[in-house]
Structures are given as structure tokens and as C-alpha cells.
Design an enzyme around this catalytic site. Structure first.
Site, PDB file in Angstrom:
ATOM      1  CE  LYS A  76      63.158  60.181  10.338  1.00 47.10           C
ATOM      2  NZ  LYS A  76      63.122  58.814  10.918  1.00 47.10           N
ATOM      3  CB  SER A 151      63.245  56.301   7.814  1.00 46.05           C
ATOM      4  OG  SER A 151      63.006  56.558   9.190  1.00 46.05           O
ATOM      5  CB  SER A 175      64.523  54.765  11.353  1.00 50.38           C
ATOM      6  OG  SER A 175      63.888  54.135  10.280  1.00 50.38           O
TER       7      SER A 175
HETATM    8  N1  GLN Z   1      63.158  49.974   7.971  1.00 49.03           N
HETATM    9  C1  GLN Z   1      62.009  49.824   8.803  1.00 49.03           C
HETATM   10  C2  GLN Z   1      60.768  50.155   8.014  1.00 49.03           C
HETATM   11  O1  GLN Z   1      60.886  50.380   6.863  1.00 49.03           O
HETATM   12  C3  GLN Z   1      62.129  50.709  10.016  1.00 49.03           C
HETATM   13  C4  GLN Z   1      61.887  52.129   9.729  1.00 49.03           C
HETATM   14  C5  GLN Z   1      61.925  52.976  10.956  1.00 49.03           C
HETATM   15  O2  GLN Z   1      62.518  52.615  11.961  1.00 49.03           O
HETATM   16  N2  GLN Z   1      61.243  54.110  10.894  1.00 49.03           N
HETATM   17  O3  GLN Z   1      59.695  50.194   8.522  1.00 49.03           O
END
Ligand code: GLN
Length: 482
Positions: A76, A151, A175
Site C-alpha cells: 500500500k 482505503s 480499511s
Molecule cells: N473508512 C474509514 C475512514 O474513512 C476508515 C479508513 C481506514 O481504516 N483507514 O476513515
């Protein structure tokens, strides 16, 4: 060959059925063919990959192979990589090259893994659909009109489409688990502090955790063996002895007590997803597990508490991006303040700016008690709900997401709708617990995941249950036709 698990590839490499150079070239060819449509990778490091693969083949010939030696991986783009761009999905870092490798990258490299490239992600990991990326959305390999989740959407899509054997992800509120669910793969968010965050670009430091995205639970255990463990460079990294996460994989499930949170099986959950979970529950029962209903009474407060705490921490973490030290700087600033304002204004996207504003507001004098302190109190209640539940059960099972992957653009107009995506995953981060998502069924041609959550440091148990489930089901072996 490219759809094989890490464990299977390790055997193929050991038997000399294939060399790491051949395997790496085959993945690179497939990436060249499919990435233009999927947009899973933002950087492809072909030369470096082939050099690492050649080194892996040499190490193997010298009898120095680990289970990951020569296995192609995607990182990532939130993990710093020396001499290779690290963008974090943002215009702010579109030109940023780190002078060092993140701990996770360093350890996987030391274990012999071969880096194919860096994967697309929501900007600074803020999102649930990969649509906030400066580099455009990732397309779900099961249906390219749909999102891969976020994400870590690029990593999940890359694993599902066989554009790598395994990938790294990060999980602040879901995410790793939600994209794993949307793409039909296995994802593990470890206990907070299990894996070093050194060199992982910070979003919300009390929640962020790195973990594996893989084709099986066994592969996740192999990756955990490489990445978990103390690191003096991250003061929140737990100083506990290394563990062999594969050791318990084959333990029988007899006597395992699993809790089903009432709150997760009512309300927004569709009947079809309930049915899929019911089949998974029956399967685990046949393997010796027993089930009982439990309560997580404060779960409904997890999303509101998270959307105060995470933006608050993000607003502080992202203050370092000012045009002076990292990444993007605006053209011809007239003075220092102009440089700060325009560099940040032009470098960050809308969702990141929204979070910085919410976080700055929540932390400001006069509002701190009303928002931030209150959210922290709720966080404690959520943690206590889990403590209470784990007095009676060993693990908790529920949905990862209320539904399958949604269409690109479908939830873009309303941030709150997007925030509710993580209704089943966010509490786990607030409590610092390990959680995983594994494929549990298909709905309308799209994968759907189930979530397992355990007490702190119960990763081996989670992986054991997931592995046993995967030995008796084939959802995790299904691949999209790309
Ligand atoms: N969807 C959540 C957010 O937008 C979690 C994102 C994540 O785990 N990085 O913050």
C-alpha cells in the site's frame, strides 16, 4: 500459477517448478495487461522487482530461503519505500520519495519478499471506496463498475485479480477488512501495537495498524510471522516476544465459544447477508464451535466517536505537510503564510480538508470537552463492552460490511453515508482489538465477507478459526474473471 496462495508458491519455488524471476515476470506481465483498467497500482517497480527476485533465487540456491523468499508482494502506498515514490494517494506527496523503508517493508524484504510496486489508496487512507485517491479510483475486479472498498482498495484489488501473491494494507477504521470483504479475499487487522507503524504515514495514530491482505488465512499467518514484533522506533509497538502465527492453524475448533452481537444482526443488515452468515455459522458449528448471542450496546456510538477522534488526530498529524518539508509546494508563494495556505489548499483533496477542519474544530478551546473528551469517554465504553463480551465467549462473529461492493459514485455525494460503511469494523479499532475478514459467500456474483474479532493478541486463534473454515469451504478460492 498466479492464482496460487503464498504457501503453494513457496512449495513451487522450493520444488524448482518455477524461479522467483519467472514468477515475478509473470506477475509484471499480468500487471501490464490489467492495471490500466483496474488502476490498482500507482507505481510499478519492475526493475527493482526483477533484481530482488534474482537475489531471492540466489538466496534459495544457497539454502537461505524463508517461506516468503521470492514471493511477489504489493505494498500500500502509505508505507515509505526508499528510492521509490510514496504518495499516500495524495497530490501532496505525488513527488515524494522517502529516504528510508518502513519497518513493515524492511521486514518483508529481509524475509525475501519481492516488491512489485505500490498500490492505490484513498488519500491519506481516508475513505471506504478508494474514490478519494488523487490518482483516480480503483475498479473492483469482480465488476469494474464497482468500488473495491477502501482505503486499502488497490491492495485488495491486486490480490483478488492475481496482480500479486500478497499485499500490505492498513486499517484505522476498517480499511483492511472492508476491501477484503468487497474483493473476496482474507484481511487481518492485528491488535493495536502488534506491528510497527514506523515509516507508515500517520492518519490517526491511536487507531492505525498495518496488516496482511492475502488469498488465505494461512498466508496471512505467514505474513504476520514476518511483520509482527517489537520495534524500538515505534514507541506504541508492543514489546512482546515473536510468535509463530502458523503454530495453531490446525488446532480443532472443539469447545470454541463464539458470540453473535445482536446489534450486528439487526437494523441495516440485509436478509441475504444474514442468510450467508447463517450458513457460515452452521459450518463452524459442524466443526465444533458453539454460538450464543451477546450484546455490544454502545456499538452504535462507534462511528460518531471515531469521526471525532480520527479527524482530531489527523488534523495534528497532517500539520507537517506545509509545503516546506514534504512534497507539494505551490508556485511562486508571496510569503510564508501564502506558501502554507496555498500548498495545503492545492495539495490536499476535499475529504482530507473536511477531516482537518472537523478535527481542528473538535480540538479547539471551548469545544475540546464537548467533542474530543466525550468521544474518548465513549471509546472507553466501547472497549468495556468488548471486555464484558469476552468473559463469556472466545471470539465474536458478524458481518464485515452490510452489503457487497457498491457502484462507483454511488455514495460520493454524502460523506455520512460513506462513514456508515464502517459500522461493523470501527469499534474494533477504537478498542485496539484484532479483527479479520474472510470470504463467506457470494451475492449476485459479488463476494461477501464475515468478520471475526478476538481479544487483544488473539491473532493466532483468529487465524486458526479462519484456516479451519477455509479448509471446509471454497469461497476464498473463487477468483473474478478479469
Ligand atoms: N473508512 C474509514 C475512514 O474513512 C476508515 C479508513 C481506514 O481504516 N483507514 O476513515
Amino acid at each position: 500459477m498466479l492464482s496460487k496462495t503464498v504457501a503453494e508458491l513457496a512449495t513451487a519455488l522450493a520444488n524448482k517448478d518455477v524461479s522467483s524471476v519467472e514468477l515475478t515476470q509473470a506477475y509484471l506481465d499480468r500487471i501490464a495487461q490489467l492495471n490500466p483498467a483496474l488502476n490498482a497500482y500507482v507505481t510499478i517497480t519492475s526493475e527493482l522487482a526483477l533484481a530482488q527476485a534474482a537475489a531471492a533465487d540466489t538466496a534459495r540456491a544457497a539454502g537461505q530461503a524463508t517461506p516468503l523468499t521470492g514471493i511477489p508482494i504489493a505494498h500500500k502506498d502509505i508505507f515509505c519505500t526508499r528510492d521509490v515514490l510514496t504518495t499516500c494517494g495524495s497530490r501532496m506527496l505525488a513527488n515524494f520519495t522517502s529516504p528510508y523503508d518502513a519497518c513493515v517493508v524492511e521486514r518483508l524484504q529481509a524475509a525475501g519478499a519481492v516488491m512489485l510496486g505500490k498500490t492505490n489508496m484513498d488519500e491519506f487512507a481516508m475513505g471506504s471506496s478508494n474514490e478519494t485517491s488523487h490518482f483516480g479510483p480503483v475498479h473492483n475486479p469482480w465488476d469494474q463498475a464497482r468500488v473495491p472498498g477502501g482505503s486499502s482498495g488497490g491492495s485488495a484489488a491486486a490480490v483478488a485479480a492475481d496482480l500479486c501473491a500478497m499485499a500490505t494494507g492498513t486499517d484505522t477504521g476498517g480499511s483492511i477488512r472492508q476491501p477484503a470483504s468487497f474483493c473476496g479475499i482474507t484481511g487481518l487487522k492485528p491488535t493495536y501495537g502488534r506491528v510497527s507503524r514506523w515509516g507508515m504515514i500517520a492518519f490517526a495514530s491511536s487507531l492505525d495498524q498495518a496488516g496482511p491482505l492475502t488469498k488465505s488465512a494461512e498466508d496471512a499467518a505467514l505474513m504476520m510471522n514476518a511483520i509482527a514484533g517489537a520495534d524500538a522506533r515505534d514507541s506504541t509497538c508492543l514489546d512482546i516476544p515473536a510468535e509463530d502465527f502458523t503454530a495453531q492453524l490446525n488446532q480443532p475448533l472443539t469447545g470454541l465459544r463464539i458470540g453473535l452481537p445482536r446489534e450486528h444482526f439487526s437494523g441495516g443488515l440485509s436478509a441475504q447477508v444474514q442468510e450467508i452468515l447463517q450458513l457460515a455459522i452452521s459450518k463452524l458449528e459442524s466443526l465444533g464451535a458453539t454460538f450464543r448471542d451477546i450484546e455490544l450496546p454502545n456499538n452504535h456510538l462507534s462511528v460518531p466517536a471515531y469521526y471525532v477522534i480520527a479527524p482530531a488526530e489527523a488534523s495534528a498529524n497532517l500539520s507537517r505537510f506545509d509545503g516546506a518539508r514534504f512534497g507539494y509546494r505551490c508556485e511562486n508563494p508571496v510569503n510564508l503564510e501564502d506558501m502554507y495556505k496555498r500548498s495545503r489548499g492545492e495539495g490536499f483533496g476535499d475529504e482530507v480538508k473536511r477531516r482537518i477542519m472537523v478535527g481542528t474544530y473538535a480540538l479547539s478551546a471551548g469545544y475540546y470537552d464537548a467533542y474530543y473528551k466525550k468521544a474518548q469517554k465513549i471509546r472507553r465504553l466501547i472497549k468495556e463492552d468488548f471486555d464484558t463480551a469476552f468473559r463469556d465467549v472466545d471470539l465474536i462473529l458478524g458481518p464485515t460490511s452490510p452489503h457487497t461492493a457498491f457502484k462507483l459514485g454511488e455514495k460520493n455525494s454524502d460523506p455520512v453515508t460513506m462513514y456508515l460503511e464502517d459500522i461493523y469494523t470501527i469499534a474494533v479499532n477504537l478498542a485496539g482489538l484484532p479483527g479479520m475478514s474472510l470470504p463467506a459467500g457470494m451475492l449476485g456474483g459479488l463476494p461477501i465477507g464475515m468478520q471475526l474479532v478476538g481479544p487483544a493478541l488473539s491473532e493466532s486463534r483468529l487465524l486458526n478459526v479462519a484456516h479451519q473454515f477455509q479448509l471446509h469451504t471454497d469461497w476464498h478460492t473463487q477468483r473474478p474473471e478479469v
